[in-house]
Design a protein around this motif. Structure first.
Motif, PDB file in Angstrom:
ATOM      1  N   SER A 126       2.732 -44.948  -7.187  1.00 35.62           N
ATOM      2  CA  SER A 126       2.031 -45.929  -8.000  1.00 35.62           C
ATOM      3  C   SER A 126       2.366 -45.850  -9.484  1.00 35.62           C
ATOM      4  CB  SER A 126       0.524 -45.771  -7.808  1.00 35.62           C
ATOM      5  OG  SER A 126       0.106 -44.517  -8.282  1.00 35.62           O
ATOM      6  N   ILE A 127       3.224 -44.934  -9.898  1.00 41.16           N
ATOM      7  CA  ILE A 127       3.493 -44.760 -11.323  1.00 41.16           C
ATOM      8  C   ILE A 127       4.210 -45.968 -11.918  1.00 41.16           C
ATOM      9  CG2 ILE A 127       5.721 -43.575 -11.254  1.00 41.16           C
ATOM     10  CD1 ILE A 127       4.177 -41.538 -13.196  1.00 41.16           C
ATOM     11  N   LEU A 128       5.034 -46.641 -11.125  1.00 37.91           N
ATOM     12  CA  LEU A 128       5.738 -47.814 -11.638  1.00 37.91           C
ATOM     13  C   LEU A 128       4.809 -49.018 -11.806  1.00 37.91           C
ATOM     14  CD1 LEU A 128       9.110 -47.596  -9.701  1.00 37.91           C
ATOM     15  CD2 LEU A 128       8.669 -47.057 -12.091  1.00 37.91           C
ATOM     16  N   TYR A 129       3.656 -48.989 -11.184  1.00 40.05           N
ATOM     17  CA  TYR A 129       2.687 -50.071 -11.340  1.00 40.05           C
ATOM     18  C   TYR A 129       1.720 -49.792 -12.491  1.00 40.05           C
ATOM     19  CZ  TYR A 129       4.254 -51.570  -6.762  1.00 40.05           C
ATOM     20  OH  TYR A 129       5.020 -51.985  -5.709  1.00 40.05           O
ATOM     21  N   ILE A 130       1.578 -48.540 -12.873  1.00 38.43           N
ATOM     22  CA  ILE A 130       0.579 -48.161 -13.861  1.00 38.43           C
ATOM     23  C   ILE A 130       1.175 -47.994 -15.254  1.00 38.43           C
ATOM     24  CG2 ILE A 130      -1.025 -46.325 -14.499  1.00 38.43           C
ATOM     25  CD1 ILE A 130      -1.476 -45.899 -11.502  1.00 38.43           C
ATOM     26  N   VAL A 131       2.312 -47.325 -15.378  1.00 41.94           N
ATOM     27  CA  VAL A 131       2.868 -46.972 -16.684  1.00 41.94           C
ATOM     28  C   VAL A 131       3.329 -48.186 -17.503  1.00 41.94           C
ATOM     29  CG1 VAL A 131       4.729 -45.710 -17.814  1.00 41.94           C
ATOM     30  CG2 VAL A 131       3.410 -44.631 -16.008  1.00 41.94           C
ATOM     31  N   PRO A 132       4.070 -49.158 -16.954  1.00 38.56           N
ATOM     32  CA  PRO A 132       4.518 -50.275 -17.800  1.00 38.56           C
ATOM     33  C   PRO A 132       3.388 -51.069 -18.464  1.00 38.56           C
ATOM     34  CG  PRO A 132       5.829 -50.200 -15.805  1.00 38.56           C
ATOM     35  CD  PRO A 132       4.717 -49.217 -15.631  1.00 38.56           C
ATOM     36  N   PRO A 133       2.301 -51.435 -17.777  1.00 35.98           N
ATOM     37  CA  PRO A 133       1.234 -52.144 -18.490  1.00 35.98           C
ATOM     38  C   PRO A 133       0.577 -51.299 -19.578  1.00 35.98           C
ATOM     39  CG  PRO A 133       0.965 -52.451 -16.139  1.00 35.98           C
ATOM     40  CD  PRO A 133       2.035 -51.434 -16.327  1.00 35.98           C
ATOM     41  N   ILE A 134       0.427 -50.004 -19.332  1.00 36.03           N
ATOM     42  CA  ILE A 134      -0.173 -49.136 -20.342  1.00 36.03           C
ATOM     43  C   ILE A 134       0.756 -49.030 -21.544  1.00 36.03           C
ATOM     44  CG2 ILE A 134      -0.842 -46.750 -20.829  1.00 36.03           C
ATOM     45  CD1 ILE A 134      -1.928 -46.619 -17.963  1.00 36.03           C
ATOM     46  N   ALA A 135       2.060 -48.864 -21.311  1.00 34.42           N
ATOM     47  CA  ALA A 135       3.021 -48.771 -22.416  1.00 34.42           C
ATOM     48  C   ALA A 135       3.061 -50.078 -23.204  1.00 34.42           C
ATOM     49  CB  ALA A 135       4.404 -48.419 -21.872  1.00 34.42           C
ATOM     50  N   LEU A 136       3.066 -51.195 -22.522  1.00 35.62           N
ATOM     51  CA  LEU A 136       3.074 -52.493 -23.195  1.00 35.62           C
ATOM     52  C   LEU A 136       1.797 -52.688 -24.011  1.00 35.62           C
ATOM     53  CD1 LEU A 136       4.566 -55.190 -23.558  1.00 35.62           C
ATOM     54  CD2 LEU A 136       3.251 -56.029 -21.616  1.00 35.62           C
ATOM     55  N   GLY A 137       0.679 -52.317 -23.471  1.00 35.74           N
ATOM     56  CA  GLY A 137      -0.582 -52.410 -24.196  1.00 35.74           C
ATOM     57  C   GLY A 137      -0.588 -51.531 -25.430  1.00 35.74           C
ATOM     58  N   TYR A 138      -0.060 -50.314 -25.316  1.00 35.22           N
ATOM     59  CA  TYR A 138      -0.005 -49.417 -26.467  1.00 35.22           C
ATOM     60  C   TYR A 138       0.926 -49.961 -27.542  1.00 35.22           C
ATOM     61  CZ  TYR A 138       0.859 -45.433 -29.428  1.00 35.22           C
ATOM     62  OH  TYR A 138       0.988 -44.614 -30.526  1.00 35.22           O
ATOM     63  N   LEU A 139       2.079 -50.475 -27.145  1.00 39.76           N
ATOM     64  CA  LEU A 139       3.007 -51.039 -28.127  1.00 39.76           C
ATOM     65  C   LEU A 139       2.390 -52.239 -28.846  1.00 39.76           C
ATOM     66  CD1 LEU A 139       6.404 -50.810 -26.235  1.00 39.76           C
ATOM     67  CD2 LEU A 139       5.688 -49.500 -28.230  1.00 39.76           C
ATOM     68  N   CYS A 140       1.746 -53.117 -28.119  1.00 37.50           N
ATOM     69  CA  CYS A 140       1.069 -54.266 -28.745  1.00 37.50           C
ATOM     70  C   CYS A 140      -0.017 -53.790 -29.703  1.00 37.50           C
ATOM     71  CB  CYS A 140       0.473 -55.177 -27.682  1.00 37.50           C
ATOM     72  SG  CYS A 140       1.684 -56.096 -26.752  1.00 37.50           S
ATOM     73  N   TYR A 141      -0.810 -52.847 -29.278  1.00 40.85           N
ATOM     74  CA  TYR A 141      -1.891 -52.348 -30.114  1.00 40.85           C
ATOM     75  C   TYR A 141      -1.349 -51.724 -31.395  1.00 40.85           C
ATOM     76  CZ  TYR A 141      -5.748 -49.451 -31.697  1.00 40.85           C
ATOM     77  OH  TYR A 141      -6.714 -48.864 -32.454  1.00 40.85           O
ATOM     78  N   SER A 142      -0.326 -50.896 -31.278  1.00 37.24           N
ATOM     79  CA  SER A 142       0.194 -50.226 -32.474  1.00 37.24           C
ATOM     80  C   SER A 142       0.826 -51.228 -33.437  1.00 37.24           C
ATOM     81  CB  SER A 142       1.198 -49.141 -32.087  1.00 37.24           C
ATOM     82  OG  SER A 142       2.318 -49.709 -31.455  1.00 37.24           O
ATOM     83  N   GLU A 143       1.549 -52.222 -32.933  1.00 39.17           N
ATOM     84  CA  GLU A 143       2.157 -53.223 -33.816  1.00 39.17           C
ATOM     85  C   GLU A 143       1.092 -54.083 -34.498  1.00 39.17           C
ATOM     86  OE1 GLU A 143       5.324 -53.533 -34.805  1.00 39.17           O
ATOM     87  OE2 GLU A 143       5.618 -51.673 -33.692  1.00 39.17           O
ATOM     88  N   ILE A 144       0.046 -54.437 -33.783  1.00 39.64           N
ATOM     89  CA  ILE A 144      -1.032 -55.226 -34.368  1.00 39.64           C
ATOM     90  C   ILE A 144      -1.770 -54.423 -35.426  1.00 39.64           C
ATOM     91  CG2 ILE A 144      -3.265 -56.298 -33.851  1.00 39.64           C
ATOM     92  CD1 ILE A 144      -1.986 -57.201 -31.189  1.00 39.64           C
ATOM     93  N   GLU A 145      -1.983 -53.134 -35.183  1.00 43.42           N
ATOM     94  CA  GLU A 145      -2.628 -52.288 -36.181  1.00 43.42           C
ATOM     95  C   GLU A 145      -1.770 -52.152 -37.438  1.00 43.42           C
ATOM     96  OE1 GLU A 145      -5.647 -50.645 -36.466  1.00 43.42           O
ATOM     97  OE2 GLU A 145      -6.169 -51.979 -34.815  1.00 43.42           O
ATOM     98  N   LYS A 146      -0.444 -52.024 -37.277  1.00 46.67           N
ATOM     99  CA  LYS A 146       0.448 -51.949 -38.441  1.00 46.67           C
ATOM    100  C   LYS A 146       0.404 -53.246 -39.240  1.00 46.67           C
ATOM    101  CE  LYS A 146       3.738 -48.776 -36.339  1.00 46.67           C
ATOM    102  NZ  LYS A 146       5.091 -48.659 -35.766  1.00 46.67           N
ATOM    103  N   ALA A 147       0.444 -54.384 -38.559  1.00 47.40           N
ATOM    104  CA  ALA A 147       0.393 -55.678 -39.237  1.00 47.40           C
ATOM    105  C   ALA A 147      -0.952 -55.853 -39.949  1.00 47.40           C
ATOM    106  CB  ALA A 147       0.610 -56.805 -38.239  1.00 47.40           C
ATOM    107  N   LEU A 149      -3.561 -54.618 -47.518  1.00 45.59           N
ATOM    108  CA  LEU A 149      -3.176 -54.004 -48.785  1.00 45.59           C
ATOM    109  C   LEU A 149      -3.246 -55.029 -49.909  1.00 45.59           C
ATOM    110  CD1 LEU A 149      -0.085 -51.860 -47.732  1.00 45.59           C
ATOM    111  CD2 LEU A 149      -2.380 -51.050 -48.245  1.00 45.59           C
ATOM    112  N   LYS A 150      -3.627 -54.559 -51.065  1.00 44.91           N
ATOM    113  CA  LYS A 150      -3.674 -55.440 -52.228  1.00 44.91           C
ATOM    114  C   LYS A 150      -2.286 -55.534 -52.839  1.00 44.91           C
ATOM    115  CE  LYS A 150      -8.423 -54.375 -53.384  1.00 44.91           C
ATOM    116  NZ  LYS A 150      -9.329 -53.807 -54.390  1.00 44.91           N
ATOM    117  N   ASN A 151      -1.973 -56.693 -53.397  1.00 42.36           N
ATOM    118  CA  ASN A 151      -0.691 -56.893 -54.072  1.00 42.36           C
ATOM    119  C   ASN A 151      -0.836 -56.417 -55.522  1.00 42.36           C
ATOM    120  OD1 ASN A 151       1.774 -57.663 -54.938  1.00 42.36           O
ATOM    121  ND2 ASN A 151       1.451 -59.874 -54.676  1.00 42.36           N
TER     122      ASN A 151
END
Length: 82
Positions: A45-66, A72-74
């Protein structure tokens, strides 16, 4: 009539054997069967579980960076303030 619920009829010529649940081993075969079965099911079941979690983490981290960048103030907006 007068029979209880378990004694409504008689079986003749049929012998049944049953082991009481109180005499069974509660953790029998947990090392020899349980651990390998858990490893196999996880590997399947690892191939069904890991990709959605990795995709969710990548989306979350990019949204937090943005979000951090937009909050930030200019410094150029505050050059003439004293």
């Amino acid at each position: 009539m007068g029979h209880g619920f378990g004694g409504l009829y008689k079986l003749r010529g049929i012998v049944t054997y049953r082991l009481s649940p109180f005499e069974l081993k509660a953790f029998g075969g947990i090392i020899s069967h349980g651990i390998p079965n858990t490893i196999r099911r996880t590997a399947e079941s690892i191939l069904y579980i890991v990709p959605p979690i990795a995709l969710g983490y990548l989306c979350y981290s990019e949204i937090e960076k943005a979000h951090h960048r937009t909050m930030l103030k200019n410094p150029a907006d505050f050059e003439n303030d004293k």
